[in-house]
Design a protein around this motif. Structure first.
Motif, PDB file in Angstrom:
ATOM      1  N   UNK A 279       0.841  -1.206   0.000  1.00 27.55           N
ATOM      2  CA  UNK A 279       0.000   0.000   0.000  1.00 27.55           C
ATOM      3  C   UNK A 279       0.871   1.249   0.000  1.00 27.55           C
ATOM      4  N   UNK A 280       0.563   2.174  -0.901  1.00 30.84           N
ATOM      5  CA  UNK A 280       1.337   3.421  -0.993  1.00 30.84           C
ATOM      6  C   UNK A 280       0.517   4.623  -0.518  1.00 30.84           C
ATOM      7  N   UNK A 281      -0.707   4.779  -1.026  1.00 30.62           N
ATOM      8  CA  UNK A 281      -1.558   5.882  -0.582  1.00 30.62           C
ATOM      9  C   UNK A 281      -3.006   5.555  -0.913  1.00 30.62           C
ATOM     10  N   UNK A 290      -3.588   3.281  -4.307  1.00 31.25           N
ATOM     11  CA  UNK A 290      -2.371   3.146  -5.094  1.00 31.25           C
ATOM     12  C   UNK A 290      -1.437   2.175  -4.390  1.00 31.25           C
ATOM     13  N   UNK A 291      -0.969   1.195  -5.150  1.00 24.90           N
ATOM     14  CA  UNK A 291      -0.030   0.202  -4.645  1.00 24.90           C
ATOM     15  C   UNK A 291       1.299   0.351  -5.372  1.00 24.90           C
ATOM     16  N   UNK A 299       7.231   2.886  -7.007  1.00 26.86           N
ATOM     17  CA  UNK A 299       7.871   2.140  -8.090  1.00 26.86           C
ATOM     18  C   UNK A 299       6.854   1.139  -8.626  1.00 26.86           C
ATOM     19  N   UNK A 300       6.643   1.164  -9.956  1.00 27.50           N
ATOM     20  CA  UNK A 300       5.657   0.306 -10.612  1.00 27.50           C
ATOM     21  C   UNK A 300       4.289   0.469  -9.950  1.00 27.50           C
ATOM     22  N   UNK A 301       3.926   1.715  -9.685  1.00 29.87           N
ATOM     23  CA  UNK A 301       2.679   1.978  -8.972  1.00 29.87           C
ATOM     24  C   UNK A 301       1.471   1.657  -9.852  1.00 29.87           C
ATOM     25  N   UNK A 302       0.442   1.135  -9.207  1.00 28.78           N
ATOM     26  CA  UNK A 302      -0.811   0.781  -9.875  1.00 28.78           C
ATOM     27  C   UNK A 302      -1.954   1.315  -9.015  1.00 28.78           C
ATOM     28  N   UNK A 303      -2.910   1.993  -9.637  1.00 22.23           N
ATOM     29  CA  UNK A 303      -4.067   2.553  -8.937  1.00 22.23           C
ATOM     30  C   UNK A 303      -5.277   1.687  -9.204  1.00 22.23           C
ATOM     31  N   UNK A 304      -5.938   1.247  -8.137  1.00 23.84           N
ATOM     32  CA  UNK A 304      -7.086   0.366  -8.242  1.00 23.84           C
ATOM     33  C   UNK A 304      -8.268   0.967  -7.494  1.00 23.84           C
ATOM     34  N   UNK A 305      -9.436   0.477  -7.841  1.00 22.35           N
ATOM     35  CA  UNK A 305     -10.637   0.809  -7.082  1.00 22.35           C
ATOM     36  C   UNK A 305     -10.777  -0.176  -5.923  1.00 22.35           C
ATOM     37  N   UNK A 306     -11.582   0.145  -4.917  1.00 21.69           N
ATOM     38  CA  UNK A 306     -11.744  -0.809  -3.806  1.00 21.69           C
ATOM     39  C   UNK A 306     -12.255  -2.173  -4.252  1.00 21.69           C
TER      40      UNK A 306
END
Length: 410
Positions: A279-281, A290-291, A299-306
Motif C-alpha cells: 500500500x502506498x496511498x 495506489x499500490x 515504483x511500478x505503482x498501480x491505482x485500483x478501485x476498492x
C-alpha cells in the motif's frame, strides 16, 4: 455598565454582544408547546465559559438572556440565563450532574439596578487586579502566568485563572493576594486552549477561532485524527495558536473513519506473478488506492478501485496469483487444467504470445532485391580476383612521377 436589559436579551451599546459570544445549547424543544414553562433548574452563564445550574424555587418567569442574581459562597453573584425549560435536565445528565444531589444553589431574583451597579464596580477592578497579581507572582518566583481575574457580583470573591506547565505551590501567593485585595481568593488552572479562546484571533481558515467564538468545552485531540485524514505530520501546521493540535481535526474524523472502513486494510499486500505490491496511498475522495512494489517509493505503482483490490485479495486468499494488477488481466490458469483438442484453437495466453512472435519475425527480401545484391557481390569478387592476377611485382607509381629502380648488385 455598558449593557442593558431589553426584553430578556443582553444588548451592548456598540451593537455587538460580547457577553454571549459563545454558542449556547440549541433549544430544539422551543417550538413544542409547554416546553418553555418554568422548570426547577435553570442554566446560568458567567464570565468566559463558566456555567452553573440553579434551582428556581420561587418560580420566577425567566427568559433566555435575563440577568439574575444567584446564590454564591459567600454572598451572591450575577449571571445571564443561557437555558431554560425541559432541556436543562438533559444537559445536566450530559454533564454528569445528578439532580438528587441536593446541593444546588438558588436563584434569588432578576437583577435590580443596585445589583447591576455593584456588578459593574466589580468588573472595573478586574484588569488592575490581574496586573498587580502578575507582579506579585513574579516577585515570589512562581513559574505561572495569571491570565484572567473574575470578580463575584458582590465583590466578596475573586477567581484567578492561571496557566502553568508544572505543579505550582501557590499557598504563599494566596496569602499575599488576600491581604492585598481584601477578598476571598480562588485559584483555577486553565489550559492553553482556554487561554487562546480568551485572547481570540483569526485561524488559518480565515475565520475567528472556534475556541473564542462558540466552543465551550474542549475535547482532547490525538494525532490519529490527523493520520486518518492524511494530513501532513508537520508540527508547525498541526498546531494552532495555543501550540496544541487544532480542535478542527475532530470535526470530520468520524466521516473519514467510516469511509476508511470501505477500503481494504493498508497492511494487506497484493501478490501477483511478477511482484508483491504494498500500500502506498489512499484517496478517499476519489475512492482509489495506489499500490507500489516498494514500501517507501512509488515504483511500478498501480491505482485500483476498492472493488478491484478486494477481488485480488480474495484470489490471494485462495492461493491464486493474478498475472498483474492491470485492469482486465485475468489470473493464469494452471497447466494441468488446460485441455486443448486439435480441432479447437489454443486460447491460452501463450497462444497470443506465440502469434506475436510469428508476426515479429524478419521478412524475406524480394527476389529481385536478392538477385541485385548477389550480382553486386559477384561483380565485386570478380574485380578483386582480376586485380590480384594483374598486379605486378612493383606497385604502379602515381601519375606525373618517375620511379628510379636501384641496380641489383651482384
Amino acid at each position: 455598565m455598558d449593557f442593558i436589559q431589553n426584553n430578556g436579551a443582553c444588548l451592548c451599546k456598540k451593537g455587538y454582544c460580547r457577553h454571549n459570544n459563545k454558542l449556547h445549547t440549541y433549544d430544539w424543544l422551543s417550538d413544542i408547546p409547554d416546553a418553555e414553562q418554568a422548570a426547577d433548574f435553570v442554566e446560568v452563564q458567567f464570565k468566559n465559559t463558566r456555567k452553573g445550574y440553579y434551582v428556581n424555587e420561587a418560580k420566577i418567569p425567566l427568559k433566555k438572556g435575563d440577568i439574575v442574581a444567584v446564590e454564591a459562597t459567600p454572598g451572591h453573584d450575577v449571571g445571564t440565563v443561557s437555558l431554560i425549560g425541559k432541556l436543562v435536565p438533559l444537559q445536566m445528565r450530559k454533564n454528569n450532574i445528578r439532580r438528587n444531589n441536593g446541593n444546588f444553589k438558588r436563584i434569588y431574583r432578576i437583577a435590580q439596578q443596585a445589583d447591576l451597579d455593584k456588578y459593574a464596580e466589580a468588573k472595573a477592578r478586574e484588569h488592575e487586579t490581574m496586573i498587580r497579581s502578575r507582579r506579585i507572582a513574579s516577585d515570589l518566583g512562581l513559574a505561572m502566568k495569571i491570565g484572567d481575574v473574575e470578580y463575584q457580583g458582590d465583590c466578596n470573591k475573586a477567581i484567578f485563572y492561571y496557566i502553568a506547565d508544572e505543579r505550582v505551590d501557590f499557598r504563599q501567593l494566596i496569602k499575599v493576594l488576600a491581604e492585598t485585595f481584601r477578598v476571598r481568593i480562588e485559584m483555577k488552572q486553565i489550559g492553553s486552549r482556554q487561554e487562546a479562546g480568551r485572547i481570540g484571533g483569526i485561524g488559518p481558515c480565515g475565520r475567528e477561532l472556534c475556541c473564542s467564538s462558540w466552543m465551550t468545552s474542549f475535547v482532547s485531540v490525538a494525532t490519529d485524527a490527523a493520520r486518518f485524514q492524511d494530513i501532513s505530520m508537520n508540527p508547525q501546521k498541526l498546531a494552532g495558536q495555543c501550540a496544541k493540535l487544532k480542535c478542527c481535526y475532530n470535526y470530520e474524523v468520524d466521516a473519514y473513519v467510516e469511509a476508511q472502513k470501505q477500503m481494504p486494510s493498508r497492511k494487506i499486500q497484493l501478490e501477483t506473478e511478477e511482484h508483491t505490491y504494498y500500500h502506498f496511498k489512499t484517496d478517499l475522495f476519489k475512492k482509489e488506492i495506489t499500490y507500489s512494489t516498494d514500501k517507501v517509493m512509488a515504483i511500478n505503482s498501480v491505482t485500483l478501485s476498492p472493488a478491484q483490490a478486494f477481488e485480488v485479495i480474495a484470489l490471494n486468499r485462495k492461493g491464486v496469483k493474478p498475472k498483474s494488477l492491470v485492469a482486465g488481466a485475468a489470473p493464469k490458469t494452471p497447466p494441468q487444467q488446460q485441455q486443448n483438442t486439435p480441432d479447437m484453437p489454443d486460447n491460452s495466453a501463450s497462444h497470443f504470445d506465440t502469434a506475436g512472435k510469428k508476426k515479429g519475425k524478419r521478412t524475406k527480401k524480394p527476389k529481385d532485391q536478392r538477385a541485385f545484391g548477389q550480382n553486386r557481390q559477384d561483380k565485386a569478387d570478380s574485380e578483386t580476383a582480376s586485380t590480384r592476377r594483374r598486379r605486378p611485382n612493383n606497385p604502379p607509381s602515381p601519375k606525373g612521377k618517375r620511379t628510379t629502380h636501384a641496380k641489383k648488385k651482384d
